[in-house]
Scaffold this active site. Structure first.
Site, PDB file in Angstrom:
ATOM      1  N   ASP A  35      -3.886  42.396  29.006  1.00 34.97           N
ATOM      2  CA  ASP A  35      -3.700  43.620  29.782  1.00 34.97           C
ATOM      3  C   ASP A  35      -2.775  44.566  29.017  1.00 34.97           C
ATOM      4  O   ASP A  35      -1.782  44.150  28.429  1.00 34.97           O
ATOM      5  CB  ASP A  35      -3.102  43.287  31.156  1.00 34.97           C
ATOM      6  CG  ASP A  35      -3.246  44.437  32.130  1.00 34.97           C
ATOM      7  OD1 ASP A  35      -4.048  44.326  33.072  1.00 34.97           O
ATOM      8  OD2 ASP A  35      -2.543  45.463  31.950  1.00 34.97           O
ATOM      9  N   ASN A  93      -8.847  42.379  42.166  1.00 33.93           N
ATOM     10  CA  ASN A  93      -8.824  43.446  43.159  1.00 33.93           C
ATOM     11  C   ASN A  93     -10.236  43.976  43.351  1.00 33.93           C
ATOM     12  O   ASN A  93     -10.933  44.284  42.374  1.00 33.93           O
ATOM     13  CB  ASN A  93      -7.891  44.576  42.709  1.00 33.93           C
ATOM     14  CG  ASN A  93      -6.443  44.140  42.686  1.00 33.93           C
ATOM     15  OD1 ASN A  93      -5.977  43.505  43.637  1.00 33.93           O
ATOM     16  ND2 ASN A  93      -5.728  44.442  41.619  1.00 33.93           N
ATOM     17  N   GLU A 101      -8.369  49.622  40.124  1.00 37.52           N
ATOM     18  CA  GLU A 101      -8.296  50.836  39.298  1.00 37.52           C
ATOM     19  C   GLU A 101      -9.505  50.979  38.381  1.00 37.52           C
ATOM     20  O   GLU A 101      -9.969  52.094  38.137  1.00 37.52           O
ATOM     21  CB  GLU A 101      -7.024  50.809  38.444  1.00 37.52           C
ATOM     22  CG  GLU A 101      -5.754  51.041  39.239  1.00 37.52           C
ATOM     23  CD  GLU A 101      -4.503  50.807  38.396  1.00 37.52           C
ATOM     24  OE1 GLU A 101      -4.620  50.692  37.167  1.00 37.52           O
ATOM     25  OE2 GLU A 101      -3.424  50.716  39.003  1.00 37.52           O
ATOM     26  N   VAL A 102      -9.929  49.869  37.808  1.00 36.58           N
ATOM     27  CA  VAL A 102     -11.037  49.940  36.839  1.00 36.58           C
ATOM     28  C   VAL A 102     -12.298  49.357  37.493  1.00 36.58           C
ATOM     29  O   VAL A 102     -12.298  48.190  37.905  1.00 36.58           O
ATOM     30  CB  VAL A 102     -10.685  49.157  35.549  1.00 36.58           C
ATOM     31  CG1 VAL A 102     -11.848  49.230  34.564  1.00 36.58           C
ATOM     32  CG2 VAL A 102      -9.404  49.702  34.917  1.00 36.58           C
ATOM     33  N   HIS A 106     -12.928  42.451  36.994  1.00 35.20           N
ATOM     34  CA  HIS A 106     -11.996  41.780  36.083  1.00 35.20           C
ATOM     35  C   HIS A 106     -11.154  40.809  36.889  1.00 35.20           C
ATOM     36  O   HIS A 106     -10.780  41.079  38.031  1.00 35.20           O
ATOM     37  CB  HIS A 106     -11.104  42.776  35.336  1.00 35.20           C
ATOM     38  CG  HIS A 106     -10.495  43.837  36.188  1.00 35.20           C
ATOM     39  ND1 HIS A 106     -11.220  44.903  36.684  1.00 35.20           N
ATOM     40  CD2 HIS A 106      -9.229  43.990  36.663  1.00 35.20           C
ATOM     41  CE1 HIS A 106     -10.427  45.675  37.404  1.00 35.20           C
ATOM     42  NE2 HIS A 106      -9.209  45.145  37.415  1.00 35.20           N
TER      43      HIS A 106
HETATM   44  P1  5GP Z   1      -6.864  46.698  38.704  1.00 36.20           P
HETATM   45  O1  5GP Z   1      -5.781  47.481  39.347  1.00 36.20           O
HETATM   46  O2  5GP Z   1      -8.161  47.481  38.596  1.00 36.20           O
HETATM   47  O3  5GP Z   1      -7.037  45.331  39.289  1.00 36.20           O
HETATM   48  O4  5GP Z   1      -6.363  46.386  37.232  1.00 36.20           O
HETATM   49  C1  5GP Z   1      -6.684  47.157  36.124  1.00 36.20           C
HETATM   50  C2  5GP Z   1      -5.879  46.611  34.978  1.00 36.20           C
HETATM   51  O5  5GP Z   1      -6.414  47.105  33.775  1.00 36.20           O
HETATM   52  C3  5GP Z   1      -4.396  47.031  35.008  1.00 36.20           C
HETATM   53  O6  5GP Z   1      -3.585  45.863  35.013  1.00 36.20           O
HETATM   54  C4  5GP Z   1      -4.233  47.871  33.733  1.00 36.20           C
HETATM   55  O7  5GP Z   1      -2.996  47.679  33.112  1.00 36.20           O
HETATM   56  C5  5GP Z   1      -5.381  47.387  32.872  1.00 36.20           C
HETATM   57  N1  5GP Z   1      -5.901  48.379  31.938  1.00 36.20           N
HETATM   58  C6  5GP Z   1      -6.249  49.670  32.225  1.00 36.20           C
HETATM   59  N2  5GP Z   1      -6.725  50.288  31.131  1.00 36.20           N
HETATM   60  C7  5GP Z   1      -6.687  49.378  30.125  1.00 36.20           C
HETATM   61  C8  5GP Z   1      -7.067  49.412  28.756  1.00 36.20           C
HETATM   62  O8  5GP Z   1      -7.512  50.430  28.213  1.00 36.20           O
HETATM   63  N3  5GP Z   1      -6.884  48.279  28.032  1.00 36.20           N
HETATM   64  C9  5GP Z   1      -6.391  47.117  28.586  1.00 36.20           C
HETATM   65  N4  5GP Z   1      -6.263  46.061  27.789  1.00 36.20           N
HETATM   66  N5  5GP Z   1      -6.033  47.049  29.889  1.00 36.20           N
HETATM   67  C10 5GP Z   1      -6.184  48.164  30.646  1.00 36.20           C
END
Ligand code: 5GP
Length: 122
Positions: A35, A93, A101-102, A106
């Site tokens: 991450d 999530n 967020e993404v 994941h």
């Molecule tokens: P979510 O909130 O969607 O569960 O988690 C998204 C995760 O993706 C976050 O922990 C964030 O730090 C990580 N993340 C977002 N953009 C990038 C990226 O470009 N590269 C990597 N390695 N992690 C990312």
């Protein structure tokens, strides 16, 4: 109703090699990488290679091989990080209430310290 997958989300771009990642492992069905903003000494993301928005989408549409491949990879990543003992946490999530967020499924793997309570209040 099925969610629409955005092929330009950041993890899709990582899968296509358009942006770099610190790769941990790769299999036929999964990619694991660190991450970018770690919340624990070990914070690895494990993603399916297929285009799935979230766990809801994946659990409904993925093949048995994709599902097995993702979860085998999660276990392998945690073992490889030396976290099987004393332990680790996985988290995924799904959607708005979970603050996803993404929009590519994941699974977070956290380890390396006492991880505290399972969920924060409110
Ligand atoms: P979510 O909130 O969607 O569960 O988690 C998204 C995760 O993706 C976050 O922990 C964030 O730090 C990580 N993340 C977002 N953009 C990038 C990226 O470009 N590269 C990597 N390695 N992690 C990312």
């Amino acid at each position: 109703m099925a969610k629409t997958y955005d092929p330009n989300n950041v993890f899709a771009r990582i899968l296509r090699g358009e942006i770099p990642c610190k790769k941990v492992m790769e299999t036929e069905h999964a990619l694991a990488f660190h991450d970018i903003n770690p919340q624990a000494p070990t914070h690895i993301l494990v993603i399916p290679k297929g285009a799935y928005v979230d766990m809801d989408d994946f659990s409904a549409r993925a093949t048995e091989a994709e599902i097995a491949g993702l979860f085998r990879a999660v276990g392998e990543v945690a073992r490889g990080a030396g976290a099987a003992e004393p332990g680790y946490r996985i988290l995924s999530n799904c959607g708005e209430d979970a603050n996803q967020e993404v929009p590519h499924l994941h699974i977070h793997v956290f380890a390396g310290r006492r991880l505290g309570p399972m969920i924060t209040k409110g």
